[in-house]
Write a protein that holds these residues in place. Structure first.
Motif, mmCIF file in Angstrom:
data_model
loop_
_atom_site.group_PDB
_atom_site.id
_atom_site.type_symbol
_atom_site.label_atom_id
_atom_site.label_comp_id
_atom_site.label_asym_id
_atom_site.label_seq_id
_atom_site.Cartn_x
_atom_site.Cartn_y
_atom_site.Cartn_z
ATOM 1 N N GLU A 79 -3.809 -18.084 7.655
ATOM 2 C CA GLU A 79 -4.839 -19.092 7.414
ATOM 3 C C GLU A 79 -6.076 -18.336 6.954
ATOM 4 O O GLU A 79 -6.331 -17.229 7.420
ATOM 5 C CB GLU A 79 -5.174 -19.841 8.700
ATOM 6 N N ARG A 124 -10.376 -18.743 5.561
ATOM 7 C CA ARG A 124 -11.577 -19.509 5.249
ATOM 8 C C ARG A 124 -12.436 -18.618 4.381
ATOM 9 O O ARG A 124 -12.747 -17.489 4.749
ATOM 10 C CB ARG A 124 -12.325 -19.894 6.517
ATOM 11 N N GLY A 136 -16.362 -15.994 6.425
ATOM 12 C CA GLY A 136 -14.949 -16.300 6.224
ATOM 13 C C GLY A 136 -14.066 -15.323 6.974
ATOM 14 O O GLY A 136 -14.493 -14.260 7.419
#
Length: 150
Positions: A58, A60, A65
């Motif tokens: 996953e 971001r 991030g």
């Protein structure tokens, strides 16, 4: 030791230290700590930490991030079904060989089955087919042979 092996080793250490089998890294900081380019982190994640290898990634993007790597533990039937679904409609010879080897290394199939699968979908067998359909036929054969393992 190759840089990709070092990156893999560091990520696996983080996963093993975690109680939840999850590692969270910031790509640039992680790359600086190892002394490599951030793109090398991407390469290792996309080639060695795939669902077929038992991992979920996953991420971001942006400031603050992260990339989260999670180890997924599946029973062998679920793992094989997941692999079958990930093969898709086509698979090239090299990808198929790697997938079979990963199944063998992880104990999903035995050595004899791995050798049979490799033989059945080898370039020596597929060369008689028109090039346009080789990868589709290889995927179908591989999926059927994996289904027999259930």
């Amino acid at each position: 030791m190759r840089i990709s092996d070092l990156i893999t080793e560091r990520i696996l250490e983080l996963l093993n230290e975690s109680d939840e089998s999850t590692a969270e890294i910031q790509r640039n900081e992680f790359a600086n700590g190892i002394g490599c380019a951030p793109s090398q982190i991407n390469y290792v994640l996309s080639s060695r930490f795939t669902p077929e290898h038992g991992f979920i990634i996953e991420s971001r993007r942006g400031g603050g991030g992260y990339i989260r790597i999670r180890r997924v533990v599946l029973d062998s039937s679920s793992a094989i079904m997941h692999i079958i679904n990930s093969v898709g409609d086509e698979i090239d010879s090299m990808s198929a060989h790697i997938l079979i080897d990963n199944c063998y290394q992880s104990g999903l199939i035995d050595k004899h089955s791995a050798r049979l699968m490799d033989s059945a979908i080898s370039k020596n067998v597929m060369h008689t087919l028109p090039p346009a359909i080789r990868n589709a036929v290889r995927a179908s054969i591989l999926k059927e042979m994996l289904l027999v393992q259930l």
